[in-house]
Design an enzyme around this catalytic site. Structure first.
Site, PDB file in Angstrom:
ATOM      1  N   ASP A  26       0.509  -1.539   0.412  1.00  0.00           N
ATOM      2  CA  ASP A  26       0.103   0.328  -0.369  1.00  0.00           C
ATOM      3  C   ASP A  26       0.818   0.836  -0.443  1.00  0.00           C
ATOM      4  OD1 ASP A  26      -3.374   0.690   0.667  1.00  0.00           O
ATOM      5  OD2 ASP A  26      -1.608   2.438   1.351  1.00  0.00           O
ATOM      6  N   ILE A  27       0.595   2.108  -0.850  1.00  0.00           N
ATOM      7  CA  ILE A  27       0.838   3.697  -1.193  1.00  0.00           C
ATOM      8  C   ILE A  27       1.185   3.994   0.052  1.00  0.00           C
ATOM      9  CG2 ILE A  27      -0.483   5.296  -1.978  1.00  0.00           C
ATOM     10  CD1 ILE A  27       1.397   6.230  -4.429  1.00  0.00           C
ATOM     11  N   GLU A  93     -11.949   3.457  -1.584  1.00  0.00           N
ATOM     12  CA  GLU A  93     -11.660   4.423  -2.600  1.00  0.00           C
ATOM     13  C   GLU A  93     -11.576   4.081  -3.804  1.00  0.00           C
ATOM     14  OE1 GLU A  93      -8.452   6.587  -0.362  1.00  0.00           O
ATOM     15  OE2 GLU A  93     -10.553   7.351   1.325  1.00  0.00           O
ATOM     16  N   VAL A  94     -10.648   2.763  -4.047  1.00  0.00           N
ATOM     17  CA  VAL A  94     -10.333   2.324  -5.238  1.00  0.00           C
ATOM     18  C   VAL A  94     -11.779   1.871  -5.533  1.00  0.00           C
ATOM     19  CG1 VAL A  94      -8.487   1.205  -6.516  1.00  0.00           C
ATOM     20  CG2 VAL A  94      -7.941   2.796  -4.794  1.00  0.00           C
ATOM     21  N   HIS A  98      -9.923  -5.003  -3.542  1.00  0.00           N
ATOM     22  CA  HIS A  98      -8.447  -5.008  -2.746  1.00  0.00           C
ATOM     23  C   HIS A  98      -8.814  -5.439  -1.778  1.00  0.00           C
ATOM     24  CE1 HIS A  98     -10.199  -1.022  -2.765  1.00  0.00           C
ATOM     25  NE2 HIS A  98      -9.209  -0.634  -1.433  1.00  0.00           N
ATOM     26  N   HIS A 100      -6.809  -5.565   2.164  1.00  0.00           N
ATOM     27  CA  HIS A 100      -5.836  -5.046   2.859  1.00  0.00           C
ATOM     28  C   HIS A 100      -5.314  -6.139   3.436  1.00  0.00           C
ATOM     29  CE1 HIS A 100      -7.176  -0.797   2.236  1.00  0.00           C
ATOM     30  NE2 HIS A 100      -8.158  -1.808   1.353  1.00  0.00           N
TER      31      HIS A 100
HETATM   32  P1  AMP Z   1     -10.164   1.107   0.179  1.00  0.00           P
HETATM   33  O1  AMP Z   1      -9.863   3.019   1.204  1.00  0.00           O
HETATM   34  O2  AMP Z   1     -10.358  -0.048   1.236  1.00  0.00           O
HETATM   35  O3  AMP Z   1     -10.245   1.636  -0.934  1.00  0.00           O
HETATM   36  O4  AMP Z   1      -8.180   1.677  -0.284  1.00  0.00           O
HETATM   37  C1  AMP Z   1      -7.394   2.364  -1.078  1.00  0.00           C
HETATM   38  C2  AMP Z   1      -6.031   1.482  -0.614  1.00  0.00           C
HETATM   39  O5  AMP Z   1      -5.223   1.680  -2.193  1.00  0.00           O
HETATM   40  C3  AMP Z   1      -5.253   2.711   0.207  1.00  0.00           C
HETATM   41  O6  AMP Z   1      -5.334   2.093   0.841  1.00  0.00           O
HETATM   42  C4  AMP Z   1      -4.997   3.085  -0.801  1.00  0.00           C
HETATM   43  O7  AMP Z   1      -3.488   4.062   0.285  1.00  0.00           O
HETATM   44  C5  AMP Z   1      -4.007   2.892  -1.234  1.00  0.00           C
HETATM   45  N1  AMP Z   1      -3.640   2.842  -2.948  1.00  0.00           N
HETATM   46  C6  AMP Z   1      -4.380   3.936  -3.548  1.00  0.00           C
HETATM   47  N2  AMP Z   1      -3.284   4.160  -4.766  1.00  0.00           N
HETATM   48  C7  AMP Z   1      -2.060   3.564  -4.521  1.00  0.00           C
HETATM   49  C8  AMP Z   1      -1.254   3.398  -5.011  1.00  0.00           C
HETATM   50  N3  AMP Z   1      -0.885   3.967  -6.723  1.00  0.00           N
HETATM   51  N4  AMP Z   1      -0.629   2.154  -5.137  1.00  0.00           N
HETATM   52  C9  AMP Z   1      -0.637   1.470  -4.095  1.00  0.00           C
HETATM   53  N5  AMP Z   1      -1.887   1.563  -2.889  1.00  0.00           N
HETATM   54  C10 AMP Z   1      -2.481   2.580  -3.484  1.00  0.00           C
END
Ligand code: AMP
Ligand code: ZN
Length: 115
Positions: A26-27, A93-94, A98, A100
């Site tokens: 995770d970034i 958010e994405v 995914h 975690h």
């Molecule tokens: P969520 O809130 O469960 O959708 O988590 C999205 C996660 O994606 C967050 O923990 C972000 O830090 C992570 N994230 C967003 N962009 C990237 C990226 N380019 N590379 C790695 N992790 C990312």
């Protein structure tokens, strides 16, 4: 273009890859070990996970790969948390599934409605 689809196609970013899923760091880690495991196929959220064998295989693989990475990272014995946020209320958010993998210290409880 989906950011996680792009990462899935970038071998240098990956810490794990098989025919169904990939994993990467995770970034913005919120705990010492914070790794995301995603399907290679673009599936926006658990709501879009296919019924039947394909979805079962992907969902099972996400968890089994998290288990293997936890062992490799040395956090399996002390324990860890697996989290899949889904949709607006889930805080996703994405828009690409995914899982975690969170570990490296004792977790806060962190469950309940927002205040
Ligand atoms: P969520 O809130 O469960 O959708 O988590 C999205 C996660 O994606 C967050 O923990 C972000 O830090 C992570 N994230 C967003 N962009 C990237 C990226 N380019 N590379 C790695 N992790 C990312
Ligand atoms: Zn995607």
């Amino acid at each position: 273009m989906c950011i996680f689809c792009n990462i899935a196609k970038s071998p240098d970013s990956l810490i794990y890859e098989d025919e169904l899923v990939v994993a990467f760091k995770d970034i913005r880690p919120i705990v010492p070990v914070h790794i995301l495991v995603i399907p290679k196929k673009h599936i926006a959220s658990i709501n879009e996970l296919p019924d039947g064998e394909e979805g079962d295989l992907i969902a099972g693989r996400l968890i089994n790969v998290a288990k293997k990475i936890a062992q490799k990272e040395g956090i399996a014995e002390n324990g860890y948390k697996l989290l899949i946020r889904t949709g607006n209320h889930g805080g996703q958010e994405v828009q690409h599934i995914h899982l975690h993998l969170l570990g490296g210290g004792r977790m806060k409880e962190g469950i309940g409605l927002a205040s």
